[in-house]
Design a protein around this motif. Structure first.
Motif, mmCIF file in Angstrom:
data_model
loop_
_atom_site.group_PDB
_atom_site.id
_atom_site.type_symbol
_atom_site.label_atom_id
_atom_site.label_comp_id
_atom_site.label_asym_id
_atom_site.label_seq_id
_atom_site.Cartn_x
_atom_site.Cartn_y
_atom_site.Cartn_z
ATOM 1 N N VAL A 64 43.174 31.184 -4.196
ATOM 2 C CA VAL A 64 42.331 31.311 -2.985
ATOM 3 C C VAL A 64 40.987 31.942 -3.346
ATOM 4 O O VAL A 64 39.933 31.509 -2.876
ATOM 5 N N LYS A 65 41.026 32.944 -4.216
ATOM 6 C CA LYS A 65 39.798 33.606 -4.665
ATOM 7 C C LYS A 65 38.890 32.611 -5.380
ATOM 8 O O LYS A 65 37.675 32.562 -5.127
ATOM 9 N N HIS A 66 39.458 31.791 -6.269
ATOM 10 C CA HIS A 66 38.674 30.778 -6.983
ATOM 11 C C HIS A 66 38.076 29.764 -6.002
ATOM 12 O O HIS A 66 36.900 29.415 -6.121
ATOM 13 N N ALA A 67 38.870 29.307 -5.044
ATOM 14 C CA ALA A 67 38.384 28.336 -4.050
ATOM 15 C C ALA A 67 37.223 28.926 -3.243
ATOM 16 O O ALA A 67 36.232 28.236 -2.966
ATOM 17 N N TYR A 68 37.338 30.194 -2.881
ATOM 18 C CA TYR A 68 36.265 30.856 -2.130
ATOM 19 C C TYR A 68 34.991 30.935 -2.969
ATOM 20 O O TYR A 68 33.884 30.646 -2.486
ATOM 21 N N LEU A 69 35.121 31.325 -4.252
ATOM 22 C CA LEU A 69 33.952 31.419 -5.126
ATOM 23 C C LEU A 69 33.295 30.059 -5.346
ATOM 24 O O LEU A 69 32.073 29.951 -5.373
ATOM 25 N N VAL A 70 34.109 29.016 -5.478
ATOM 26 C CA VAL A 70 33.582 27.653 -5.632
ATOM 27 C C VAL A 70 32.777 27.254 -4.392
ATOM 28 O O VAL A 70 31.679 26.704 -4.498
ATOM 29 N N LYS A 71 33.315 27.564 -3.225
ATOM 30 C CA LYS A 71 32.621 27.256 -1.971
ATOM 31 C C LYS A 71 31.284 28.010 -1.891
ATOM 32 O O LYS A 71 30.267 27.444 -1.491
ATOM 33 N N GLN A 72 31.277 29.278 -2.302
ATOM 34 C CA GLN A 72 30.048 30.085 -2.279
ATOM 35 C C GLN A 72 29.004 29.548 -3.253
ATOM 36 O O GLN A 72 27.822 29.530 -2.951
ATOM 37 N N VAL A 73 29.445 29.120 -4.443
ATOM 38 C CA VAL A 73 28.521 28.571 -5.442
ATOM 39 C C VAL A 73 27.856 27.310 -4.900
ATOM 40 O O VAL A 73 26.633 27.146 -5.003
ATOM 41 N N LYS A 74 28.657 26.427 -4.319
ATOM 42 C CA LYS A 74 28.112 25.182 -3.768
ATOM 43 C C LYS A 74 27.095 25.487 -2.667
ATOM 44 O O LYS A 74 26.010 24.901 -2.622
ATOM 45 N N LYS A 75 27.440 26.400 -1.808
ATOM 46 C CA LYS A 75 26.559 26.790 -0.705
ATOM 47 C C LYS A 75 25.254 27.396 -1.245
ATOM 48 O O LYS A 75 24.164 27.067 -0.768
ATOM 49 N N THR A 76 25.360 28.248 -2.252
ATOM 50 C CA THR A 76 24.186 28.917 -2.814
ATOM 51 C C THR A 76 23.247 27.926 -3.483
ATOM 52 O O THR A 76 22.029 27.994 -3.288
ATOM 53 N N ILE A 77 23.788 26.994 -4.273
ATOM 54 C CA ILE A 77 22.938 25.993 -4.934
ATOM 55 C C ILE A 77 22.194 25.165 -3.898
ATOM 56 O O ILE A 77 20.982 24.949 -4.015
ATOM 57 N N HIS A 78 22.900 24.706 -2.882
ATOM 58 C CA HIS A 78 22.246 23.887 -1.853
ATOM 59 C C HIS A 78 21.232 24.702 -1.050
ATOM 60 O O HIS A 78 20.159 24.200 -0.716
ATOM 61 N N ASN A 79 21.550 25.959 -0.758
ATOM 62 C CA ASN A 79 20.603 26.800 -0.028
ATOM 63 C C ASN A 79 19.353 27.100 -0.852
ATOM 64 O O ASN A 79 18.251 27.155 -0.313
ATOM 65 N N GLN A 80 19.532 27.281 -2.160
ATOM 66 C CA GLN A 80 18.361 27.451 -3.025
ATOM 67 C C GLN A 80 17.484 26.204 -2.978
ATOM 68 O O GLN A 80 16.267 26.296 -2.855
ATOM 69 N N PHE A 81 18.122 25.037 -3.073
ATOM 70 C CA PHE A 81 17.372 23.779 -3.029
ATOM 71 C C PHE A 81 16.602 23.647 -1.723
ATOM 72 O O PHE A 81 15.402 23.351 -1.728
ATOM 73 N N TYR A 82 17.266 23.877 -0.598
ATOM 74 C CA TYR A 82 16.600 23.745 0.694
ATOM 75 C C TYR A 82 15.495 24.784 0.863
ATOM 76 O O TYR A 82 14.448 24.489 1.438
ATOM 77 N N PHE A 83 15.708 25.986 0.338
ATOM 78 C CA PHE A 83 14.690 27.027 0.426
ATOM 79 C C PHE A 83 13.445 26.624 -0.367
ATOM 80 O O PHE A 83 12.319 26.722 0.128
ATOM 81 N N VAL A 84 13.645 26.179 -1.616
ATOM 82 C CA VAL A 84 12.513 25.761 -2.457
ATOM 83 C C VAL A 84 11.815 24.548 -1.837
ATOM 84 O O VAL A 84 10.582 24.494 -1.786
ATOM 85 N N GLU A 85 12.588 23.609 -1.338
ATOM 86 C CA GLU A 85 12.019 22.409 -0.709
ATOM 87 C C GLU A 85 11.201 22.782 0.531
ATOM 88 O O GLU A 85 10.120 22.240 0.758
ATOM 89 N N HIS A 86 11.697 23.728 1.321
ATOM 90 C CA HIS A 86 10.990 24.147 2.535
ATOM 91 C C HIS A 86 9.753 24.991 2.208
ATOM 92 O O HIS A 86 8.700 24.834 2.819
ATOM 93 N N THR A 87 9.889 25.890 1.235
ATOM 94 C CA THR A 87 8.786 26.778 0.870
ATOM 95 C C THR A 87 7.678 26.027 0.140
ATOM 96 O O THR A 87 6.499 26.362 0.291
ATOM 97 N N HIS A 88 8.056 25.028 -0.642
ATOM 98 C CA HIS A 88 7.078 24.250 -1.425
ATOM 99 C C HIS A 88 7.283 22.761 -1.120
ATOM 100 O O HIS A 88 7.889 22.043 -1.922
#
Length: 195
Positions: A64-88
């Motif tokens: 369960v801990k691994h599944a949660y971390l995997v979900k957080q990593v996916k969310k973080t990568i996509h949020n970084q992408f959307y942030f960079v895309e929106h900011t620039h």
């Protein structure tokens, strides 16, 4: 989203979220031994019920801990992408960057991006336990951000970059993609010619 962009995001995610079976087994042994030792001290005798249920519950907890971390990593990568895309909005390619400790890759709180055929780095500020950056500092290549070496790690299909960021040694890793490798390698060659 371009195919190159999707490839970088997907491969970075796979590299970071990869299940490490050796670490899982090590954690299992460590957790189970610790819990059983504490239970033995508390109840004063060995109990087969605990000996069976503790490993089972520990394995569920670790999965369960691994599944949660995997979900957080996916969310973080996509949020970084959307942030960079929106900011620039004129950026043409977001390049997630990683680092490696022992055999484990992790996502850095920074990203590269290309805009108007120039390379930039965004140092991203994120609150603890948040996957969404809320602020960034942009550093163009050549202004306090330089690369000294760029190597292709063929075994792991990554590019290892060493350089300086605001006069401090800085290392990061990106997924290997030939055009990105050539671009980064060219920057190092330009730097070496100027020296």
């Amino acid at each position: 989203m371009s195919l190159e962009q999707q490839y970088l995001i997907d491969q970075t995610f796979k590299r970071i979220a990869k299940f490490d079976s050796l670490k899982f087994l090590f954690d299992m042994v460590l957790y189970v031994a610790g819990v059983l030792a504490i239970l033995f001290i508390l109840i004063g005798r060995f109990d087969w019920v605990y000996a069976i249920t503790v490993p089972f519950m520990t394995s569920i907890y670790l999965l369960v801990k691994h599944a949660y971390l995997v979900k957080q990593v996916k969310k973080t990568i996509h949020n970084q992408f959307y942030f960079v895309e929106h900011t620039h909005p004129k950026q043409t390619l977001y390049i997630p960057i990683m680092d490696k400790v022992n055999k484990k890759y992790y996502l850095k709180r920074a990203a590269l991006y290309i805009q108007d055929d120039q390379l930039f780095m965004d140092a991203l500020r994120q609150k603890t336990f948040s996957s969404l950056p809320d602020e960034s500092i942009t550093i163009p290549y050549g202004e306090e951000f330089f690369l000294s070496t760029v190597t292709h790690d063929e075994l792991n299909h990554v590019i290892i970059c060493n350089g300086t960021l605001i006069d401090t040694p800085y290392r990061f890793i990106v997924i290997y993609e030939s055009t990105i490798f050539n671009r980064l390698e060219t920057l190092v060659k330009i730097e070496n010619k100027e020296v």
